[in-house]
Design a protein around this motif. Structure first.
Motif, mmCIF file in Angstrom:
data_model
loop_
_atom_site.group_PDB
_atom_site.id
_atom_site.type_symbol
_atom_site.label_atom_id
_atom_site.label_comp_id
_atom_site.label_asym_id
_atom_site.label_seq_id
_atom_site.Cartn_x
_atom_site.Cartn_y
_atom_site.Cartn_z
ATOM 1 N N LYS B 71 71.867 51.691 -5.192
ATOM 2 C CA LYS B 71 72.574 52.276 -4.053
ATOM 3 C C LYS B 71 74.065 51.894 -4.094
ATOM 4 O O LYS B 71 74.936 52.747 -3.906
ATOM 5 C CB LYS B 71 71.932 51.773 -2.757
ATOM 6 N N ILE B 72 74.336 50.616 -4.387
ATOM 7 C CA ILE B 72 75.730 50.160 -4.422
ATOM 8 C C ILE B 72 76.496 50.895 -5.519
ATOM 9 O O ILE B 72 77.609 51.378 -5.307
ATOM 10 C CB ILE B 72 75.795 48.638 -4.642
ATOM 11 N N VAL B 73 75.880 50.990 -6.719
ATOM 12 C CA VAL B 73 76.578 51.654 -7.827
ATOM 13 C C VAL B 73 76.795 53.134 -7.512
ATOM 14 O O VAL B 73 77.869 53.687 -7.755
ATOM 15 C CB VAL B 73 75.807 51.473 -9.158
ATOM 16 N N LEU B 74 75.779 53.773 -6.935
ATOM 17 C CA LEU B 74 75.909 55.204 -6.622
ATOM 18 C C LEU B 74 77.004 55.438 -5.591
ATOM 19 O O LEU B 74 77.784 56.381 -5.700
ATOM 20 C CB LEU B 74 74.589 55.746 -6.084
ATOM 21 N N GLU B 75 77.058 54.561 -4.592
ATOM 22 C CA GLU B 75 78.037 54.788 -3.525
ATOM 23 C C GLU B 75 79.465 54.479 -3.964
ATOM 24 O O GLU B 75 80.402 55.180 -3.601
ATOM 25 C CB GLU B 75 77.674 53.950 -2.299
ATOM 26 N N THR B 76 79.646 53.386 -4.758
ATOM 27 C CA THR B 76 81.011 53.021 -5.142
ATOM 28 C C THR B 76 81.481 53.719 -6.404
ATOM 29 O O THR B 76 82.681 53.925 -6.575
ATOM 30 C CB THR B 76 81.152 51.500 -5.363
ATOM 31 N N GLY B 77 80.566 54.093 -7.278
ATOM 32 C CA GLY B 77 80.970 54.672 -8.556
ATOM 33 C C GLY B 77 81.396 56.121 -8.455
ATOM 34 O O GLY B 77 81.963 56.691 -9.385
ATOM 35 N N ARG B 78 81.120 56.722 -7.304
ATOM 36 C CA ARG B 78 81.359 58.150 -7.150
ATOM 37 C C ARG B 78 82.826 58.450 -6.823
ATOM 38 O O ARG B 78 83.464 57.705 -6.093
ATOM 39 C CB ARG B 78 80.491 58.621 -5.998
ATOM 40 N N THR B 79 83.366 59.556 -7.355
ATOM 41 C CA THR B 79 84.725 59.964 -6.999
ATOM 42 C C THR B 79 84.655 61.286 -6.233
ATOM 43 O O THR B 79 83.831 62.133 -6.552
ATOM 44 C CB THR B 79 85.613 60.145 -8.244
ATOM 45 N N GLY B 80 85.527 61.434 -5.258
ATOM 46 C CA GLY B 80 85.498 62.646 -4.436
ATOM 47 C C GLY B 80 84.333 62.603 -3.459
ATOM 48 O O GLY B 80 83.491 61.714 -3.514
ATOM 49 N N ALA B 81 84.277 63.593 -2.570
ATOM 50 C CA ALA B 81 83.268 63.579 -1.508
ATOM 51 C C ALA B 81 81.868 63.795 -2.055
ATOM 52 O O ALA B 81 80.903 63.173 -1.619
ATOM 53 C CB ALA B 81 83.604 64.650 -0.474
ATOM 54 N N ASN B 82 81.724 64.701 -3.030
ATOM 55 C CA ASN B 82 80.392 65.012 -3.527
ATOM 56 C C ASN B 82 80.172 64.543 -4.966
ATOM 57 O O ASN B 82 79.226 64.967 -5.614
ATOM 58 C CB ASN B 82 80.148 66.526 -3.447
ATOM 59 N N GLY B 83 81.081 63.710 -5.456
ATOM 60 C CA GLY B 83 80.961 63.276 -6.837
ATOM 61 C C GLY B 83 81.560 64.299 -7.784
ATOM 62 O O GLY B 83 81.746 65.454 -7.439
ATOM 63 N N THR B 84 81.899 63.848 -8.988
ATOM 64 C CA THR B 84 82.542 64.705 -9.974
ATOM 65 C C THR B 84 81.817 64.531 -11.305
ATOM 66 O O THR B 84 81.197 63.487 -11.529
ATOM 67 C CB THR B 84 84.020 64.289 -10.150
ATOM 68 N N PHE B 85 81.917 65.508 -12.196
ATOM 69 C CA PHE B 85 81.394 65.331 -13.544
ATOM 70 C C PHE B 85 82.095 64.130 -14.180
ATOM 71 O O PHE B 85 83.299 63.987 -14.065
ATOM 72 C CB PHE B 85 81.673 66.564 -14.407
#
Lengths: 139, 108
Positions: B71-85
């Motif tokens: 959960k921590i990696v998914l939440e912090t590793g993401r860029t932009g609101a919906n995530g990016t490639f």
């Protein structure tokens, strides 16, 4: 078939390689990595060492807060240090021997930072030269 | 025990590791790697870049902590609101045994 992942001190790379050869496991893959372990939550443990390093580090030119932050990070385990990650493929029955050899070669009296050994299951392996699969592909 | 391999963007590395440490998962190993994903790399003009730099974070955690770390990696590793490639992947594999060398014991 098991994969043994061992994270060891950079300085102990030679000793680990020697220990592996003496155990009869010559093949391995090694990567340079950065690692950290358990965080030291009790500040009294590192206090003596911290004062010693601070007395050496503080001078008229450098920023005291920055020095203090760096020295604390250096000692409490929140900084990453260079380590070597060894990956060895082994038959099930050889695993205890290899673990013992790596432990013996890497154990120091510091009490912390000597590394960790992980043992993972492997479902299959293929030797590229001959196309052999399974246990025959290991060595 | 489970081995969690997380591939994250190099610029997100410090944030991810700080959040993991804050949640009590200080122990980690990281390696600089290059790789490409489903999108076959990045195409800029006529040039295709298929060795994109990423950071591989390795962590071994008890089974019950798996969801927290992910959960921590998914939440912090993401860029932009919906995530990016290119935000990365997380792989989880079983670990049968763990030995700590400094204390010469079995277990983390």
């Amino acid at each position: 078939m098991k994969e043994i992942m061992a994270i060891v001190r950079m300085k102990r790379t030679g000793a680990t390689k020697k220990a592996l050869v003496e155990t009869g496991v010559a093949g391995f893959t090694a990567v340079k990595v950065l690692g950290r372990g358990r965080l030291i939550t009790d500040p009294t443990v590192i206090e003596d060492c911290r004062q010693k390093l601070l007395s050496m580090g503080v001078d008229d030119f450098s920023d005291t807060d920055e020095t203090e932050r760096q020295v604390t990070a250096f000692l409490d385990g929140s900084r990453f240090f260079p380590r070597r990650l060894f990956t060895v493929l082994a038959h099930d029955e050889d695993v205890p021997r290899i673990v013992e050899a790596i432990t013996k070669a890497n154990h120091t009296d510091h009490g912390i930072g000597d590394g960790t050994i992980f043992i993972l299951p492997v479902t299959d392996a293929v030797r590229v030269r001959t196309g052999e699969t399974g246990e025959a592909a290991i060595w | 025990m489970l081995l969690i391999r997380a591939i994250v963007r190099p610029e997100k590395k410090d944030e991810v590791l700080a959040n993991l440490s804050g949640a009590g998962f200080n122990a980690a190993t990281m390696v600089d790697v290059v790789g490409r994903g489903k999108q076959k790399g990045i195409k800029i003009g006529g040039m295709v870049y298929d060795e994109i730099p990423k950071v591989l974070i390795l962590m071994v955690v008890p089974d019950e902590d798996k969801d927290k770390v992910i959960k921590i990696v998914l939440e912090t590793g993401r860029t932009g609101a919906n995530g990016t490639f290119g935000d990365g992947k997380i792989f989880v594999s079983p670990v049968e045994e763990v030995y700590t060398i400094s204390r010469n014991t079995k277990g983390l």
